[in-house]
Write an enzyme that holds these catalytic residues in place. Structure first.
Site, PDB file in Angstrom:
ATOM      1  CE1 TYR A  18     -17.845  92.997 -49.774  1.00 15.49           C
ATOM      2  CE2 TYR A  18     -17.374  94.867 -48.325  1.00 15.49           C
ATOM      3  CZ  TYR A  18     -16.946  93.944 -49.267  1.00 15.49           C
ATOM      4  OH  TYR A  18     -15.649  93.949 -49.703  1.00 15.49           O
ATOM      5  CG  PHE A  77       1.295  75.884 -36.079  1.00 17.19           C
ATOM      6  CD1 PHE A  77       1.102  74.546 -35.749  1.00 17.19           C
ATOM      7  CD2 PHE A  77       0.646  76.387 -37.195  1.00 17.19           C
ATOM      8  CE1 PHE A  77       0.290  73.741 -36.525  1.00 17.19           C
ATOM      9  CE2 PHE A  77      -0.172  75.585 -37.970  1.00 17.19           C
ATOM     10  CZ  PHE A  77      -0.354  74.262 -37.643  1.00 17.19           C
ATOM     11  CG  ASP A  78       3.053  73.750 -39.848  1.00 11.94           C
ATOM     12  OD1 ASP A  78       2.165  74.411 -39.283  1.00 11.94           O
ATOM     13  OD2 ASP A  78       2.807  72.764 -40.554  1.00 11.94           O
ATOM     14  CG  ASP A 129      -0.278  80.416 -32.507  1.00 14.13           C
ATOM     15  OD1 ASP A 129      -1.513  80.256 -32.602  1.00 14.13           O
ATOM     16  OD2 ASP A 129       0.536  79.851 -33.253  1.00 14.13           O
ATOM     17  CB  ALA A 178      -4.682  77.329 -32.155  1.00 18.30           C
ATOM     18  CE  LYS A 226      -5.666  74.102 -35.596  1.00 18.38           C
ATOM     19  NZ  LYS A 226      -4.666  75.116 -35.535  1.00 18.38           N
ATOM     20  CG  HIS A 242       4.311  69.271 -43.597  1.00 20.38           C
ATOM     21  ND1 HIS A 242       4.833  70.546 -43.582  1.00 20.38           N
ATOM     22  CD2 HIS A 242       3.074  69.361 -43.053  1.00 20.38           C
ATOM     23  CE1 HIS A 242       3.961  71.354 -43.031  1.00 20.38           C
ATOM     24  NE2 HIS A 242       2.887  70.678 -42.710  1.00 20.38           N
TER      25      HIS A 242
HETATM   26  C1  LIG Z   1      -3.611  75.538 -36.527  1.00 17.53           C
HETATM   27  C2  LIG Z   1      -2.668  76.453 -35.934  1.00 17.53           C
HETATM   28  C3  LIG Z   1      -2.312  77.646 -36.580  1.00 17.53           C
HETATM   29  C4  LIG Z   1      -2.801  78.004 -37.962  1.00 17.53           C
HETATM   30  O1  LIG Z   1      -4.192  78.046 -38.039  1.00 17.53           O
HETATM   31  P1  LIG Z   1      -4.999  77.613 -39.337  1.00 17.53           P
HETATM   32  O2  LIG Z   1      -6.415  77.884 -38.964  1.00 17.53           O
HETATM   33  O3  LIG Z   1      -4.723  76.173 -39.600  1.00 17.53           O
HETATM   34  O4  LIG Z   1      -4.541  78.467 -40.452  1.00 17.53           O
HETATM   35  C5  LIG Z   1      -1.436  78.484 -35.929  1.00 17.53           C
HETATM   36  N1  LIG Z   1      -0.929  78.168 -34.724  1.00 17.53           N
HETATM   37  C6  LIG Z   1      -1.253  77.035 -34.078  1.00 17.53           C
HETATM   38  C7  LIG Z   1      -0.673  76.751 -32.730  1.00 17.53           C
HETATM   39  C8  LIG Z   1      -2.122  76.135 -34.662  1.00 17.53           C
HETATM   40  O5  LIG Z   1      -2.410  74.999 -34.021  1.00 17.53           O
END
Ligand SMILES: *Cc1c(COP(=O)(O)O)cnc(C)c1O
Length: 457
Positions: free
Chosen positions: A72, A124-125, A214, A216, A257, A449
């Site tokens: 844990y 990102f969305d 961000d 990813a 990613k 979406h």
């Molecule tokens: C995928 C993504 C996110 C969110 O990540 P999740 O693992 O899908 O929650 C944030 N920013 C960017 C640029 C992304 O491509």
């Protein structure tokens, strides 16, 4: 003779996929309300919905999973993961989360308040969703070049420093941080140059505003810096990544990613106050701070994935595959966001379905047509995803209307790329006959979406 390019891996395990008939697909798409998110994966032949969590893990990642420590608190897997993140990102404080949006949720819970303004190069969305849900405003400061899909420039994901400075000037005291997304997913997986990353950080810091990256697809961004920006050809991807993060205050990461795992994410920061504050949100939302919603084995797989996907050959294999698909589309004259992005090709739906008015969602319509043609599932990154303005509730038709062909990492071969391109060509050849699009029958108030229900007009 020069040897041709080939993958930097070989295949050890395979997963069968199945074709379907056009009649089957007509029926399935209707049942899915013309929203490909609502399809069952077994109804899909080649799945390009996303490159998120859909990659193939390596034998070394699977081996690392067997060594997962499921304690844990204080698991060895956490310390292995933490060490790898610290090494690659160069930030001392690391909090695991179950995915990227969870990292945003934890960090933004600490930092974003009602009335705040958060500039970014095309949020990102989920990032935008987490800002707007807190009654703050996300302002896009991407460079103008990004909005002309046919313009061939190397770093189309860049921040417009003029736009950013204007936002910082007009909102003094209201900007908790700026979000710098690498690569810039929303405008087509387009990279941000090292020069622009540094200039952005310096401009923000001059205004006392921190920068959250961000990240990813940070490794793909580093690949483009190495191959396109002067002075980086001889540096390793890991050296470039470290330099990219050197002036940032924190990073949020979707490990689904560029860490090539099926689930996972994290926050990294150099600020102890942010770390201490975010921990207080991690525990109720994600779990104790040494697991953050993840299994010990997941943490091990992320550590291994980060290490191997920041090696040049792995990234080169991936980007070359995306480029292979782009070359086919060039052959057929199909317009897409140029140059080809890191993780995907973004077809310019407005330029393909020229007879479908924007009120009838051309990119969403193209997504349906491509699925019907060959069982290829792509994703709309356009007017549907852009959602409504939170204040006026009007549809946002100001951006690009794209069909994204996201390529999962290490999953499909170039033969699959050829099928995708041929399917798209067949749709392209009969584009003049497609004159009507889709209409919304039901939508959710936020991030519509995923669940929107549509009808064909
Ligand atoms: C995928 C993504 C996110 C969110 O990540 P999740 O693992 O899908 O929650 C944030 N920013 C960017 C640029 C992304 O491509």
């Amino acid at each position: 003779m020069k040897l041709p390019f080939a993958e930097s891996w070989k295949i050890k395990m395979v997963e069968p996929i199945r074709k379907s008939t056009r009649e089957e697909r007509e029926q399935w798409l209707k049942e899915a309300h013309y929203n490909v998110f609502q399809l069952k994966s077994e109804q899909v032949y080649i799945d390009l919905l996303t490159d998120s969590g859909t990659g193939a893990m390596s034998d070394r990642q699977w081996a690392a999973m067997m060594l997962g420590d499921e304690s844990y608190a204080g698991a060895t897997s956490f310390y292995r993961f933490e060490h790898m993140v610290q090494t690659i990102f160069g930030m001392p404080y690391v909090i695991p989360t179950h995915q990227g949006r969870a990292a945003e949720n934890v960090l933004f819970s600490l930092l974003v308040k009602e009335g705040h303004v958060v500039p970014g190069n095309a949020h990102f969305d989920t990032t935008k969703g987490h800002i707007e849900a807190r009654k703050a405003k996300a302002i896009d400061v991407t460079c103008d070049e990004a909005h002309n899909t046919q313009l061939e420039v190397p770093f189309k994901g860049n921040v417009s420093l003029e736009k950013l400075e204007q936002v910082l000037d007009e909102n003094k005291g209201k900007v908790p941080f700026m979000v710098l997304t690498v690569t810039n997913n929303t405008v087509g997986g387009q990279p941000v140059s090292m020069a622009n990353i540094k200039a952005t950080c310096r401009l923000c810091h001059r205004y006392g505003v921190p920068v959250v990256m961000d990240s990813a697809r940070f490794a793909e961004n580093a690949y483009f810096i190495k191959t396109r920006e002067e002075g980086y050809a001889d540096k390793t991807i890991k050296e470039i990544a470290l330099e990219m993060f050197a002036e940032a205050d924190a990073a949020t990461m979707s490990a689904k990613k560029d860490a090539v795992v099926n689930m996972g994410g994290f926050i990294a920061t150099r600020h102890k106050e942010w770390y201490d504050g975010a921990k207080g949100f991690c525990i109720p939302f994600e779990g104790y701070v040494t697991y953050g919603g993840l299994n010990g084995r997941d943490l091990n797989a992320i550590a291994q994935g980060l290490d191997e996907n920041t090696e040049f050959d792995m990234l080169d294999t991936r980007i070359q595959q995306v480029r292979h698909l782009a070359a086919r589309l060039d052959e057929y004259g199909i317009p897409y966001q140029r140059p080809a992005g890191g993780h995907a090709i973004f077809v310019d739906a407005d330029k393909v379905l020229t007879h479908v008015p924007k009120e009838e969602f051309p990119a969403q319509t193209l997504t349906c047509e491509l699925y019907l043609e060959a069982g290829v599932r792509a994703c709309e990154i356009g007017y549907m995803l852009a959602d409504r303005d939170p204040v006026t509730r009007e549809n946002r038709f100001g951006g690009l209307d794209l069909l994204r062909l996201a390529i999962p990492r290490r999953v499909y071969t170039n033969n699959h790329m050829d099928v995708i391109a041929a399917a798209l060509k067949n749709v392209y050849d009969r584009r003049e006959q497609v004159t009507r699009g889709v209409a919304i029958e039901w939508e959710a108030p936020l991030m519509r979406h995923f669940t929107v229900q549509l009808k064909r007009l």
